[in-house]
Design an enzyme around this catalytic site. Structure first.
Site, PDB file in Angstrom:
ATOM      1  N   GLU A 279       0.818  -1.210   0.000  1.00 50.62           N
ATOM      2  CA  GLU A 279       0.000   0.000   0.000  1.00 50.62           C
ATOM      3  C   GLU A 279       0.856   1.266   0.000  1.00 50.62           C
ATOM      4  OE1 GLU A 279      -3.293  -0.513   2.559  1.00 50.62           O
ATOM      5  OE2 GLU A 279      -4.148   1.449   2.155  1.00 50.62           O
ATOM      6  N   GLU A 282       2.173   1.622  -3.356  1.00 53.34           N
ATOM      7  CA  GLU A 282       1.123   2.116  -4.253  1.00 53.34           C
ATOM      8  C   GLU A 282       0.931   3.626  -4.078  1.00 53.34           C
ATOM      9  OE1 GLU A 282      -2.691   0.213  -3.662  1.00 53.34           O
ATOM     10  OE2 GLU A 282      -3.620   1.288  -5.338  1.00 53.34           O
ATOM     11  N   CYS A 299      -8.484  -1.751   3.754  1.00 54.35           N
ATOM     12  CA  CYS A 299      -8.368  -2.861   4.709  1.00 54.35           C
ATOM     13  C   CYS A 299      -9.704  -3.233   5.304  1.00 54.35           C
ATOM     14  CB  CYS A 299      -7.487  -2.493   5.893  1.00 54.35           C
ATOM     15  SG  CYS A 299      -5.955  -1.767   5.429  1.00 54.35           S
ATOM     16  N   SER A 319      -7.302   1.930  -2.624  1.00 54.39           N
ATOM     17  CA  SER A 319      -6.102   1.138  -2.870  1.00 54.39           C
ATOM     18  C   SER A 319      -6.538  -0.218  -3.393  1.00 54.39           C
ATOM     19  CB  SER A 319      -5.328   0.974  -1.566  1.00 54.39           C
ATOM     20  OG  SER A 319      -4.465  -0.132  -1.658  1.00 54.39           O
ATOM     21  N   LYS A 358     -15.649  -9.241   7.975  1.00 57.76           N
ATOM     22  CA  LYS A 358     -14.619 -10.140   7.440  1.00 57.76           C
ATOM     23  C   LYS A 358     -15.239 -11.454   6.976  1.00 57.76           C
ATOM     24  CE  LYS A 358     -10.873  -7.695   7.942  1.00 57.76           C
ATOM     25  NZ  LYS A 358     -10.083  -7.312   6.766  1.00 57.76           N
ATOM     26  N   GLU A 361     -16.304 -10.584   3.588  1.00 57.00           N
ATOM     27  CA  GLU A 361     -15.141 -10.424   2.711  1.00 57.00           C
ATOM     28  C   GLU A 361     -14.571 -11.786   2.292  1.00 57.00           C
ATOM     29  OE1 GLU A 361     -11.487  -9.021   4.546  1.00 57.00           O
ATOM     30  OE2 GLU A 361     -11.139  -7.669   2.860  1.00 57.00           O
ATOM     31  N   GLU A 366     -13.951 -12.368  -5.512  1.00 59.41           N
ATOM     32  CA  GLU A 366     -12.612 -11.898  -5.904  1.00 59.41           C
ATOM     33  C   GLU A 366     -11.525 -12.515  -5.026  1.00 59.41           C
ATOM     34  OE1 GLU A 366     -15.014  -9.931  -4.765  1.00 59.41           O
ATOM     35  OE2 GLU A 366     -15.652  -8.578  -6.360  1.00 59.41           O
ATOM     36  N   CYS A 503     -10.625  -1.175  14.588  1.00 53.53           N
ATOM     37  CA  CYS A 503     -10.933  -2.583  14.839  1.00 53.53           C
ATOM     38  C   CYS A 503     -11.058  -2.924  16.324  1.00 53.53           C
ATOM     39  CB  CYS A 503      -9.877  -3.467  14.212  1.00 53.53           C
ATOM     40  SG  CYS A 503      -9.607  -3.086  12.481  1.00 53.53           S
TER      41      CYS A 503
END
Lengths: 573, 154
Positions: A279, A282, A299, A319, A358, A361, A366, A503
């Site tokens: 990241e 990037e 994230c 990102s 999560k 996710e 993907e 978190c």
């Protein structure tokens, strides 16, 4: 100017603008509440917090009534207690009697109130609620039968997250909470953050359980079962076992996970370091080549889904990095599988996350390679505690152990991902090195620390001023995105976390998380950073080895294939 | 070509959330009900979450979410009708049509709605089908009433 009020015949001071409840709480006096949520608009719906005010005919809801000078208040008069007790009795009259089977047995606020108010016989009985479970979501299970209509979930979803996936539907005794057109949560705007679970007083909202599947896989000798845990887990898990908030029990947890039967124990903070490598590279790439700015972190899967739903136009700003959970998953089933000579299909990869999103996710299309999921199951902090108890492990008696090498060694930069501002700070540390070839003199970036919903700072790197902003709570993200859309040009990098404070306050954390426990968890993470020797991701020796042996270089071909992803617009209502 | 809902929304320039109910009323008048698409359109127009609009619309009895049938049946549940057994009448109609209030039969011929009072207490228990009143309804007379309408369809 302070006001004087008289509470239970004692004179107390209050501040103008206080509600009665604020004033009482400040003096350490407790009045029971159900619908009240600190920091949000009072609703006065549940009427648990009623008090008697001299000169007023009716009982007054202390959560919504402003104090006035000379007010005379009784907080526990016979009338008040009777009224509160009746409310609880009425709430229980249509509530399912399945406490023994309920997720929240022991942590249920309704149960607690019934006990506190000495409700020990069934005086009122009514028809039990009968609604279908909503199990459509990958992350959250809704059981409207257990809902007491306090509306906390509705308010958190609207006021903190700006999502409004759920709302009161219907009227009167037929009111319940549902999504638009009673479709399941999976097709609603829900971003799976789980903040609704954190505020739910009963068992009406809980995470989608993954324990049973994991149990089966642990018992399957053909499977190599590996586990990774997010940065904040080693601290928040402590509270589930009666340790004091903020205690880091990472070592004990590693040992417990091995006792349960996980073959390898890895630390997601390692892949947080990996995320920073990608990241920060990037970011540097975007800044030096005129790419899309501001770049925004990716994230947080709650934020990612929110952006896909409500902020399509900024998707190019996100990102392309996968989250640390998914990077670790991808590395386990490629680099690690190769090194250990295990077929990726025989690896069952579990993660422990402070997060319900999560779980969503993990099952995104993907997030697979050749039809194999990067991560197979996700446990919340709460579920991990349940799993540890299920296997009868005494957390007081086992000796701490280290996580497995190489995917279990982290820098402290990866560790502070657990708190809002941590990703930003870790990225700044590495970006500085990538641009200048030198380390920062002082690693701490105080301006992005703390629990505020929005933090901004300017960082000078090589004479280049980089503007950074950190927001948590998606409503704050919405406001910031609007500013960017309206032409703010001084921000180059934005960190977004869906849960207020990051978190450490995730939707998978222990029930009963409050400001005090949040501060303790945050303090603990920064103390770890203070004391650790390696404070930057790019100095993690195993990260260096991973690039040398396997990945090549950040943003390289293999990284692109394994560690980066793409986003799509979602049409939901 | 503009959709019916777009035409309605056009009549509310600069509308805020206080225009929600008048807009929903116009939409229902035009479509006969509030379709999911129309709620989403209104939600985008007013920049209000669809769930909020659904919440408001379900609060009021006047809004329906399924397309009304060719014959719209209103069962009066006012006091006089209640005393003379409208609860049983409603139950019987639900059984006969196999739908609950707010729903439309599969063949789209009948839709059922419960109303508080249609102001014909002298005829209690009363039902109204597309504006035609049927007085002193009994569980026995229900079948023949509905068959008259159904027979018009074949």
């Amino acid at each position: 100017m302070n006001l004087n009020i008289e509470v239970n015949n004692n004179v107390l001071t209050a501040m103008p603008g206080d509600t009665i409840l604020d004033a009482l709480n400040r003096h350490g006096m407790n009045v029971p509440t159900l619908c009240h949520l600190k920091g949000l608009m009072p609703s006065g719906a549940c009427r648990m917090c009623v008090v008697e005010v001299e000169g007023r005919k009716n009982l007054v809801t202390s959560c919504s009534e402003p104090v006035m000078d000379g007010m005379k208040i009784q907080t526990h008069s016979a009338r008040v207690i009777e009224s509160r007790k009746t409310i609880v009795e009425l709430l229980l009259s249509n509530h399912p009697d399945d406490c023994l089977y309920c997720e929240r047995n022991g942590s249920c606020e309704l149960q607690k109130l019934a006990e506190d108010l000495n409700v020990r016989e069934r005086r009122i009985s009514g028809n039990k609620n009968n609604y279908k479970l909503d199990v459509s979501s990958a992350s959250i299970v809704r059981d409207p039968a257990k809902c007491i209509l306090c509306g906390r979930c509705v308010r958190v979803c609207e006021e903190i997250e700006g999502v409004s996936a759920i709302e009161f539907v219907g009227r009167g005794s037929k009111t319940f909470i549902d999504t638009s057109f009673n479709h399941g949560l999976n097709v609603s705007t829900c971003v799976n953050c789980g903040q609704c679970i954190m505020v739910c007083p009963t068992g009406a909202l809980k995470e989608k359980p993954h324990i049973d599947e994991i149990k089966t896989k642990l018992a399957d000798p053909t499977k190599t079962v590996v586990i990774q845990y997010a940065p904040s887990i080693t601290i928040s898990l402590a509270e589930e076992f009666g340790f004091k908030p903020g205690q880091n029990i990472g070592g004990i947890m590693n040992a417990a996970l091995r006792r349960i039967g996980f073959n390898f124990v890895f630390d997601t903070s390692f892949s947080a370091d990996l995320t920073i490598m990608e990241e920060a590279s990037e970011l540097v790439h975007r800044i030096t080549t005129g790419g899309t700015l501001p770049m925004i972190t990716s994230c947080c899967p709650g934020w990612v889904k929110y952006a896909e739903e409500f902020q399509h136009d900024i998707l190019p700003n996100l990102s392309s990095c996968k989250s640390p959970q998914q990077m670790m998953g991808a590395i386990i089933k490629s680099y690690f599988a190769e090194a250990e000579g295990i077929n990726p299909a025989d690896i069952y990869s579990v993660s422990v996350m402070p997060c319900t999103a999560k779980k969503f996710e993990q099952q995104r299309e993907e997030m697979t390679q050749n039809g194999i999921s990067d991560v197979d199951a996700v446990l919340t902090t709460r579920e991990l505690a349940r799993l540890i108890r299920l296997f009868g492990i005494d957390m007081d008696k086992i000796s701490p152990e280290l996580a497995d090498s190489p995917l279990g060694t982290r820098s402290s930069a990866g560790k502070i991902f657990g708190v809002s501002g941590g990703v930003m700070e870790a990225a700044i540390r590495s970006a500085h090195y990538f641009i200048t070839g030198k380390e920062l003199i002082k690693f701490q970036v105080n301006a992005v620390r703390g629990l505020a919903g929005r933090k901004e700072a300017k960082v000078m790197i090589n004479g280049l001023e980089i503007g950074v902003a950190v927001v948590s709570g998606l409503k704050n993200a919405e406001i910031l995105m609007e500013e960017v859309r309206n032409g703010r040009k001084d921000i180059h990098f934005i960190e977004v976390m869906a849960c207020p404070g990051g978190c450490i306050n995730g939707g998978g954390q222990p029930i009963g998380t409050n400001e005090e426990s949040l501060r303790a968890r945050m303090k603990s993470l920064y103390e770890i950073d203070e004391h650790d020797a390696i404070k930057v991701s790019h100095k993690n020796p195993y990260i260096i080895e991973l690039y040398d042996k396997f990945l090549g270089k950040p943003l390289g071909h293999k990284s692109h294939h394994l560690l980066h992803t793409n986003y799509q617009e979602r049409d939901v209502n | 070509m503009k959709s019916k809902v777009e035409e309605i929304l056009q009549q509310y320039p600069n509308a805020g959330r206080d225009s929600l109910i008048p807009i929903l009323q116009s939409v229902q008048e035009s479509l006969g009900f509030l379709s999911e698409e129309s709620v989403v359109q209104v939600s985008k127009f007013l920049k209000m979450p669809a769930s909020k609009i659904f919440g408001v619309a379900t609060f009021y009895n006047q809004f329906r979410f399924t397309q009304p049938g060719k014959y719209h049946v209103m069962v009066c549940r006012g006091t006089a009708c209640h005393v003379l057994g409208s609860a049983t009448v409603l139950e019987e109609i639900e059984k006969y049509l196999k739908v609950k209030p707010g729903m439309t039969t599969k063949d789209k011929i009948f839709s059922l709605e419960v109303v508080a009072c249609i102001g014909a207490c002298g005829l209690a228990p009363v039902i109204s089908i597309n504006g035609e009143f049927h007085a002193k309804v009994t569980t026995e007379s229900i079948q023949s009433i509905f068959e008259t309408y159904r027979n018009r369809e074949v």
